[in-house]
Motif scaffolding. Structure first.
Motif, mmCIF file in Angstrom:
data_model
loop_
_atom_site.group_PDB
_atom_site.id
_atom_site.type_symbol
_atom_site.label_atom_id
_atom_site.label_comp_id
_atom_site.label_asym_id
_atom_site.label_seq_id
_atom_site.Cartn_x
_atom_site.Cartn_y
_atom_site.Cartn_z
ATOM 1 N N ASP A 14 -29.051 -21.351 42.391
ATOM 2 C CA ASP A 14 -27.653 -21.617 42.647
ATOM 3 C C ASP A 14 -27.420 -22.838 42.514
ATOM 4 O O ASP A 14 -26.919 -23.736 43.304
ATOM 5 C CB ASP A 14 -27.568 -21.446 44.130
ATOM 6 C CG ASP A 14 -26.010 -21.653 44.599
ATOM 7 O OD1 ASP A 14 -25.062 -21.331 43.774
ATOM 8 O OD2 ASP A 14 -25.851 -21.841 46.064
ATOM 9 N N ASP A 16 -24.647 -24.264 41.190
ATOM 10 C CA ASP A 16 -23.444 -24.484 41.476
ATOM 11 C C ASP A 16 -23.176 -24.941 43.091
ATOM 12 O O ASP A 16 -21.901 -24.939 43.534
ATOM 13 C CB ASP A 16 -22.269 -23.672 40.918
ATOM 14 C CG ASP A 16 -22.419 -23.554 39.491
ATOM 15 O OD1 ASP A 16 -22.544 -24.893 38.764
ATOM 16 O OD2 ASP A 16 -22.405 -22.216 38.894
ATOM 17 N N CYS A 17 -23.963 -24.415 43.954
ATOM 18 C CA CYS A 17 -24.061 -24.553 45.507
ATOM 19 C C CYS A 17 -22.857 -23.824 45.821
ATOM 20 O O CYS A 17 -22.184 -23.968 46.776
ATOM 21 C CB CYS A 17 -23.845 -26.048 45.925
ATOM 22 S SG CYS A 17 -25.305 -27.063 45.317
ATOM 23 N N LEU A 18 -23.070 -22.540 45.376
ATOM 24 C CA LEU A 18 -22.012 -21.348 45.757
ATOM 25 C C LEU A 18 -22.451 -20.744 47.170
ATOM 26 O O LEU A 18 -21.551 -20.338 47.950
ATOM 27 C CB LEU A 18 -21.605 -20.314 44.910
ATOM 28 C CG LEU A 18 -21.319 -20.919 43.549
ATOM 29 C CD1 LEU A 18 -21.159 -19.608 42.436
ATOM 30 C CD2 LEU A 18 -19.848 -21.498 43.830
ATOM 31 N N GLU A 115 -15.116 -14.783 42.093
ATOM 32 C CA GLU A 115 -15.735 -15.971 42.649
ATOM 33 C C GLU A 115 -16.413 -17.011 41.582
ATOM 34 O O GLU A 115 -16.163 -18.086 41.461
ATOM 35 C CB GLU A 115 -16.727 -15.469 43.451
ATOM 36 C CG GLU A 115 -17.380 -16.517 44.353
ATOM 37 C CD GLU A 115 -16.548 -17.312 45.224
ATOM 38 O OE1 GLU A 115 -16.833 -18.301 45.708
ATOM 39 O OE2 GLU A 115 -15.480 -16.687 45.717
ATOM 40 N N LEU A 116 -16.831 -16.273 40.432
ATOM 41 C CA LEU A 116 -17.504 -17.084 39.367
ATOM 42 C C LEU A 116 -16.399 -17.952 38.597
ATOM 43 O O LEU A 116 -16.747 -19.094 38.345
ATOM 44 C CB LEU A 116 -18.576 -16.320 38.372
ATOM 45 C CG LEU A 116 -19.608 -15.801 39.013
ATOM 46 C CD1 LEU A 116 -20.303 -14.671 38.231
ATOM 47 C CD2 LEU A 116 -20.645 -16.872 39.254
ATOM 48 N N GLN A 118 -13.593 -18.975 39.959
ATOM 49 C CA GLN A 118 -13.347 -19.890 40.819
ATOM 50 C C GLN A 118 -13.943 -21.182 40.716
ATOM 51 O O GLN A 118 -13.698 -22.192 40.635
ATOM 52 C CB GLN A 118 -12.973 -19.435 42.269
ATOM 53 C CG GLN A 118 -11.851 -18.587 42.360
ATOM 54 C CD GLN A 118 -10.503 -19.125 42.577
ATOM 55 O OE1 GLN A 118 -9.957 -18.890 41.341
ATOM 56 N NE2 GLN A 118 -10.153 -19.732 43.316
ATOM 57 N N SER A 119 -15.316 -20.894 40.828
ATOM 58 C CA SER A 119 -16.298 -21.899 40.886
ATOM 59 C C SER A 119 -16.263 -22.600 39.602
ATOM 60 O O SER A 119 -16.397 -23.905 39.425
ATOM 61 C CB SER A 119 -17.616 -21.344 41.121
ATOM 62 O OG SER A 119 -18.349 -20.666 40.330
ATOM 63 N N HIS A 120 -16.192 -21.828 38.522
ATOM 64 C CA HIS A 120 -16.129 -22.512 37.049
ATOM 65 C C HIS A 120 -14.756 -23.432 37.012
ATOM 66 O O HIS A 120 -14.863 -24.498 36.545
ATOM 67 C CB HIS A 120 -15.905 -21.326 35.869
ATOM 68 C CG HIS A 120 -15.887 -22.023 34.626
ATOM 69 N ND1 HIS A 120 -16.837 -22.498 33.806
ATOM 70 C CD2 HIS A 120 -14.924 -21.764 33.879
ATOM 71 C CE1 HIS A 120 -16.361 -22.749 32.999
ATOM 72 N NE2 HIS A 120 -15.234 -22.796 32.487
ATOM 73 N N THR A 122 -13.378 -24.766 39.688
ATOM 74 C CA THR A 122 -13.529 -26.048 40.331
ATOM 75 C C THR A 122 -14.227 -27.059 39.752
ATOM 76 O O THR A 122 -13.976 -28.107 39.730
ATOM 77 C CB THR A 122 -14.026 -25.603 41.492
ATOM 78 O OG1 THR A 122 -13.224 -24.667 42.243
ATOM 79 C CG2 THR A 122 -14.293 -26.746 42.511
ATOM 80 N N ARG A 123 -15.442 -26.540 38.917
ATOM 81 C CA ARG A 123 -16.396 -27.486 38.334
ATOM 82 C C ARG A 123 -15.473 -28.316 37.131
ATOM 83 O O ARG A 123 -15.775 -29.519 36.845
ATOM 84 C CB ARG A 123 -17.296 -26.727 37.602
ATOM 85 C CG ARG A 123 -18.313 -26.514 38.593
ATOM 86 C CD ARG A 123 -20.114 -26.167 37.776
ATOM 87 N NE ARG A 123 -19.610 -25.215 36.655
ATOM 88 C CZ ARG A 123 -19.419 -23.637 36.666
ATOM 89 N NH1 ARG A 123 -19.742 -23.368 37.945
ATOM 90 N NH2 ARG A 123 -19.339 -23.056 35.681
ATOM 91 N N SER A 128 -7.140 -22.793 40.193
ATOM 92 C CA SER A 128 -6.924 -21.182 39.710
ATOM 93 C C SER A 128 -5.523 -20.987 39.617
ATOM 94 O O SER A 128 -4.606 -21.470 40.398
ATOM 95 C CB SER A 128 -7.640 -20.443 40.668
ATOM 96 O OG SER A 128 -7.622 -19.212 40.323
#
Length: 136
Positions: A14, A16-18, A115-116, A118-120, A122-123, A128
């Protein structure tokens, strides 16, 4: 030491610490085969459970590779059925049970993709375009 090892393993899975991991992050090919089957089953039978009940024509509670090939050919599944079958035949019996497949019905591919993304975003420091949060 075991707790540290587990923490290190989780961090590696993990990055990206999701707080959750996705099959696609460590087995993209397996993810693709399984996701394709799930989408096909949902489209043609309403669910993986519905597909299983239909494929198991004799009502034995188990599906052989032969039964799956026949049903999948009739409904146009073009994915790698042998790989899928081998991935799920955990007990090596040569047949799949409903319990080996049923969990796929709770796999929310749309949520996972969202979700993926969103995390992308954010990084990358982007917001979004989606204004609502999806629930599981």
């Amino acid at each position: 030491e075991t707790e540290q090892s587990m923490a290190g393993l989780w961090r590696a899975l993990d990055p990206d610490c999701l707080g959750w991991i996705a099959l696609r992050n460590f087995d993209a090919k397996g993810h693709s085969v399984i996701a394709e089957f799930k989408l096909w089953a949902d489209r043609h039978y309403g669910s993986v459970w519905g597909a299983f009940k239909t494929i198991d024509g004799n009502g034995s509670g188990r599906c052989s590779l032969r039964e799956m090939r026949k049903a999948c050919k009739e409904k146009g599944f073009s994915g790698n059925l042998e790989e899928l079958f081998n991935d799920f035949d955990r007990d090596g019996s040569g047949a799949l049970s409903a319990n080996e497949l049923r969990f796929l019905d709770s796999w929310d591919l749309e949520w996972e993709e969202w979700e993926l993304n969103q995390s992308h975003d954010t990084r990358l420091g982007r917001r979004s375009r989606k204004s609502t949060v999806r629930s599981r």
